[in-house]
Design an enzyme around this catalytic site. Structure first.
Site, PDB file in Angstrom:
ATOM      1  N   HIS A  66       0.789  -1.102  -0.027  1.00  0.00           N
ATOM      2  CA  HIS A  66      -0.037  -0.098  -0.042  1.00  0.00           C
ATOM      3  C   HIS A  66       0.782   1.139  -0.055  1.00  0.00           C
ATOM      4  O   HIS A  66       1.963   1.218   0.584  1.00  0.00           O
ATOM      5  CB  HIS A  66      -0.926  -0.123   0.974  1.00  0.00           C
ATOM      6  CG  HIS A  66      -0.576   0.179   2.667  1.00  0.00           C
ATOM      7  ND1 HIS A  66      -0.142   1.479   3.113  1.00  0.00           N
ATOM      8  CD2 HIS A  66      -0.093  -0.953   3.454  1.00  0.00           C
ATOM      9  CE1 HIS A  66       0.304   0.978   4.391  1.00  0.00           C
ATOM     10  NE2 HIS A  66       0.408   0.144   4.561  1.00  0.00           N
ATOM     11  N   GLU A 210      -5.177   1.977   2.559  1.00  0.00           N
ATOM     12  CA  GLU A 210      -5.042   0.911   3.594  1.00  0.00           C
ATOM     13  C   GLU A 210      -5.330   1.150   4.943  1.00  0.00           C
ATOM     14  O   GLU A 210      -5.885   0.407   5.625  1.00  0.00           O
ATOM     15  CB  GLU A 210      -3.900   0.171   3.318  1.00  0.00           C
ATOM     16  CG  GLU A 210      -3.582  -1.271   4.138  1.00  0.00           C
ATOM     17  CD  GLU A 210      -2.980  -1.256   5.494  1.00  0.00           C
ATOM     18  OE1 GLU A 210      -3.052  -2.360   5.910  1.00  0.00           O
ATOM     19  OE2 GLU A 210      -2.729   0.007   5.779  1.00  0.00           O
TER      20      GLU A 210
END
Length: 363
Positions: A66, A210
């Protein structure tokens, strides 16, 4: 290779990429992956998807990291020029007072104010202030002056942090090691695969948001429809004096990558249990590369990754996590051992090269 990872990490952690404001990291990753992949695209929400085709039929494997980091955003600008702010992601209130920050992707300098110690009551000196009680000073005397700097409501804010090498140069401390270290690993993975034959198709994915609910991974998983996925993320190391390591968190810095077998936040939400065949794939590659692998369960301890959302994306994706240990999570001084990260790279490189050699059925 380790020096390349370090330099990529230095550049990546120098970027501002709070959840929802990942544009600078997205642009960086797109530019770095473009000459290494057969195709690179960025979806409407900012997920970077780099595709490398194998030389024969085989499964689609997704390997992801991420792009976002925890931080803050501008909540309001007061008439006297001070800035109120909201948290974005999990940041401890204990980290706030007296910290330097960067505001916007242009890194405008600011300070989270702290009341002079000789003016604090004994009660004030012992209490941790919440975000709602804190403010940022940018050296301006009015809202108009702050707006003249180009600061707007919602702009991202991160802790100002230098890139510090310890006495052991393999140990690096800075902000956003979570998860820029694996953005750097993705770049190196695509470099390692230049001229290498493998079956199937690799999707190297850099997901957004995320830290605020695993948002980008489910978007990417639904779009790509991979046959299985490996999520690359960091994991807390428990080898400090304030943690009962062997009972609570038996993960050590410098002892190799970690593989969380099961994890999930309190209340049972965002639960993930590694797919049995993906576990075999990870453990076999670690053994072949002579990489020590730390296995761990973290259920109810507030730890989760994009894997938790991928398990139910696209009708369910077999998924596992390979993680780099780091100390001082979600702080401006996250500490990582580059040898652990190098171990992650070796494992996932082997997974791609041997893609398709393992039956992915559950039993």
């Amino acid at each position: 290779m380790k020096e390349r990872i370090k330099e990529s990490l230095r550049e990546l952690t120098g970027l501002v990429g709070v959840s929802g404001s990942e544009q600078e990291v997205v642009k960086y990753m797109q530019e770095r992956l473009l000459p290494l992949a057969d195709e690179v695209k960025v979806d409407r929400n900012g997920n970077v998807i780099a595709i490398k085709n194998g030389n024969g039929p085989g499964p689609k494997v997704m390997i992801s990291s991420h792009s976002d980091e925890v931080g803050f955003c501008v909540k309001n600008i007061l008439p006297n020029g001070f800035i109120m702010f909201d948290k974005v992601g999990g940041v401890s209130d204990q980290l706030l007072l007296g910290r330097k920050v960067w505001i916007t992707t242009r890194k405008l300098p600011g300070i989270i104010g702290i009341k002079a110690g000789h003016m604090q009551t004994p009660e004030e000196s012992m209490r941790v202030k919440t975000t709602r009680e804190c403010y940022i000073d940018v050296g301006a005397s009015s809202r108009v002056e702050v707006e003249g700097l180009g600061i707007r409501i919602g702009d991202p804010i991160v802790f100002q942090s230098d890139f510090m090498e310890m006495a052991d140069k393999d140990l690096v401390s800075t902000k956003s090691v979570d998860n820029r270290i694996h953005c750097a690993i993705l770049i190196e993975l695509f470099k390692e695969l230049q001229g290498v034959e493998f079956a199937g198709k690799l999707f190297g994915v850099v997901t957004v948001q995320e830290e605020v609910g695993l948002q980008g991974a489910v978007m990417a998983g639904n779009a790509i429809e991979p046959d299985y996925a490996i999520v690359l993320d960091t994991i807390p190391a428990g080898d400090t004096p304030d943690i009962d390591t062997e009972i609570s968190l038996p993960v050590y810095l410098g002892a190799g990558p970690a593989c969380p077998i099961a994890d999930g936040v309190r209340g049972g939400m965002a639960f993930n249990y590694i797919h049995p065949k993906v576990r075999e794939i990870v453990e076999e590659q670690a053994m072949k590369a002579s990489i020590p692998l730390q296995t761990i369960t973290l259920i109810g301890d507030g730890y989760t990754t994009d894997a938790a959302s991928l398990t139910s994306a696209n009708k369910g994706i077999p998924v596992g996590v390979v993680a780099t240990p780091r100390r001082y999570s979600h702080s401006p001084v996250e500490l990582v051992n580059l040898n652990d990260a190098l171990g992650v790279l070796k494992i996932v490189t082997g997974i791609v090269i041997e893609n398709g050699m393992k039956d992915l059925s559950f039993i």
